[in-house]
Design a protein around this motif. Structure first.
Motif, PDB file in Angstrom:
ATOM      1  N   SER A 127     -31.702   1.591  20.265  1.00 46.93           N
ATOM      2  CA  SER A 127     -31.955   0.109  19.942  1.00 46.93           C
ATOM      3  C   SER A 127     -30.643  -0.522  21.027  1.00 46.93           C
ATOM      4  O   SER A 127     -29.882  -1.331  20.661  1.00 46.93           O
ATOM      5  N   ALA A 128     -30.897  -0.078  22.233  1.00 38.99           N
ATOM      6  CA  ALA A 128     -30.057  -0.496  23.482  1.00 38.99           C
ATOM      7  C   ALA A 128     -28.820  -0.379  23.337  1.00 38.99           C
ATOM      8  O   ALA A 128     -28.030  -1.210  23.955  1.00 38.99           O
ATOM      9  N   ARG A 129     -28.409   0.557  22.654  1.00 37.90           N
ATOM     10  CA  ARG A 129     -26.875   0.798  22.620  1.00 37.90           C
ATOM     11  C   ARG A 129     -26.529   2.323  22.637  1.00 37.90           C
ATOM     12  O   ARG A 129     -27.618   3.337  22.533  1.00 37.90           O
ATOM     13  N   ASP A 130     -25.481   2.688  23.371  1.00 35.53           N
ATOM     14  CA  ASP A 130     -25.233   4.056  23.575  1.00 35.53           C
ATOM     15  C   ASP A 130     -24.513   4.621  22.330  1.00 35.53           C
ATOM     16  O   ASP A 130     -23.376   3.879  21.845  1.00 35.53           O
ATOM     17  N   TYR A 131     -24.907   5.669  21.927  1.00 34.94           N
ATOM     18  CA  TYR A 131     -23.987   6.389  21.040  1.00 34.94           C
ATOM     19  C   TYR A 131     -23.782   7.947  21.417  1.00 34.94           C
ATOM     20  O   TYR A 131     -24.281   8.737  22.064  1.00 34.94           O
ATOM     21  N   TRP A 132     -22.344   8.154  20.728  1.00 33.25           N
ATOM     22  CA  TRP A 132     -21.684   9.493  21.328  1.00 33.25           C
ATOM     23  C   TRP A 132     -21.176  10.065  20.093  1.00 33.25           C
ATOM     24  O   TRP A 132     -20.659   9.378  19.416  1.00 33.25           O
ATOM     25  N   GLY A 133     -21.446  11.536  20.081  1.00 34.59           N
ATOM     26  CA  GLY A 133     -20.664  12.062  18.978  1.00 34.59           C
ATOM     27  C   GLY A 133     -19.047  12.211  19.156  1.00 34.59           C
ATOM     28  O   GLY A 133     -18.468  11.550  20.538  1.00 34.59           O
ATOM     29  N   GLN A 134     -18.190  12.959  18.418  1.00 26.25           N
ATOM     30  CA  GLN A 134     -16.957  12.927  18.533  1.00 26.25           C
ATOM     31  C   GLN A 134     -16.526  14.010  19.767  1.00 26.25           C
ATOM     32  O   GLN A 134     -15.377  13.928  20.105  1.00 26.25           O
ATOM     33  N   GLY A 135     -17.249  14.873  19.922  1.00 26.48           N
ATOM     34  CA  GLY A 135     -17.083  15.814  21.065  1.00 26.48           C
ATOM     35  C   GLY A 135     -16.654  17.117  20.383  1.00 26.48           C
ATOM     36  O   GLY A 135     -16.105  17.171  19.432  1.00 26.48           O
ATOM     37  N   THR A 136     -16.821  18.261  21.021  1.00 28.98           N
ATOM     38  CA  THR A 136     -16.567  19.520  20.824  1.00 28.98           C
ATOM     39  C   THR A 136     -15.929  20.163  21.808  1.00 28.98           C
ATOM     40  O   THR A 136     -16.280  20.334  22.978  1.00 28.98           O
ATOM     41  N   GLN A 137     -14.676  20.878  21.692  1.00 30.73           N
ATOM     42  CA  GLN A 137     -13.962  21.578  22.836  1.00 30.73           C
ATOM     43  C   GLN A 137     -14.447  22.626  23.106  1.00 30.73           C
ATOM     44  O   GLN A 137     -14.561  23.706  22.129  1.00 30.73           O
ATOM     45  N   VAL A 138     -14.822  23.187  24.326  1.00 31.46           N
ATOM     46  CA  VAL A 138     -15.107  24.320  24.786  1.00 31.46           C
ATOM     47  C   VAL A 138     -13.986  24.893  25.655  1.00 31.46           C
ATOM     48  O   VAL A 138     -13.947  24.238  26.747  1.00 31.46           O
ATOM     49  N   THR A 139     -13.346  26.033  25.393  1.00 33.81           N
ATOM     50  CA  THR A 139     -12.575  26.482  26.499  1.00 33.81           C
ATOM     51  C   THR A 139     -12.812  27.903  26.883  1.00 33.81           C
ATOM     52  O   THR A 139     -13.061  28.746  26.022  1.00 33.81           O
ATOM     53  N   VAL A 140     -12.968  27.855  27.848  1.00 31.28           N
ATOM     54  CA  VAL A 140     -13.355  29.379  28.514  1.00 31.28           C
ATOM     55  C   VAL A 140     -11.990  29.901  29.185  1.00 31.28           C
ATOM     56  O   VAL A 140     -11.800  29.707  30.115  1.00 31.28           O
ATOM     57  N   SER A 141     -11.593  31.112  28.506  1.00 33.90           N
ATOM     58  CA  SER A 141     -10.303  31.453  29.112  1.00 33.90           C
ATOM     59  C   SER A 141     -10.238  33.010  28.489  1.00 33.90           C
ATOM     60  O   SER A 141     -10.610  33.274  27.583  1.00 33.90           O
TER      61      SER A 141
END
Length: 116
Positions: free
Chosen positions: A101-115
């Motif tokens: 509906s002409a709007r951008d939606y994002w989730g809250q994000g999930t952290q990926v750490t490669v170490s």
């Protein structure tokens, strides 16, 4: 309202794998393309994978082709990102995205750490 909720991130050793999930609600999921973005510390957010509403077409950031697979389950209103042979430079917050509906939606994000 539209909600995107990511999960599946975490700490993984180089060479390992993770599968991220994004559960969507508030819109007709099966009618909309979905994307995954990532943002590493000090860098701009970049799109890493995208999938059409039916899942028939998938696109990837060139540098990540062969290591990522985006998929979706329209019955479960969920989009996935399978990441293999992870590298330290893949460390970032990964976000689910759609435009509705002409709007951008994002989730809250999930952290990926490669170490190691």
């Amino acid at each position: 309202q539209v909600q995107l909720v990511e999960s599946g991130g975490g700490l993984v050793q180089p060479g390992g794998s993770l599968r991220l999930s994004c559960a969507a609600s508030g819109f007709t999921f099966s009618s909309y393309p979905m994307s995954w973005y990532r943002q590493a510390p000090g860098k701009e957010r970049e799109v890493v994978a995208a999938i059409t509403s039916t899942g028939t077409t998938r696109n990837y950031l060139d540098s990540l082709k062969g290591r990522l697979t985006i998929s979706r389950d329209n019955a479960k209103n969920t989009v996935y990102l399978q990441m293999n042979r992870l590298k330290p430079e893949d460390t970032a917050v990964y976000y689910c995205y759609t435009r509705y509906s002409a709007r951008d939606y994002w989730g809250q994000g999930t952290q990926v750490t490669v170490s190691s």
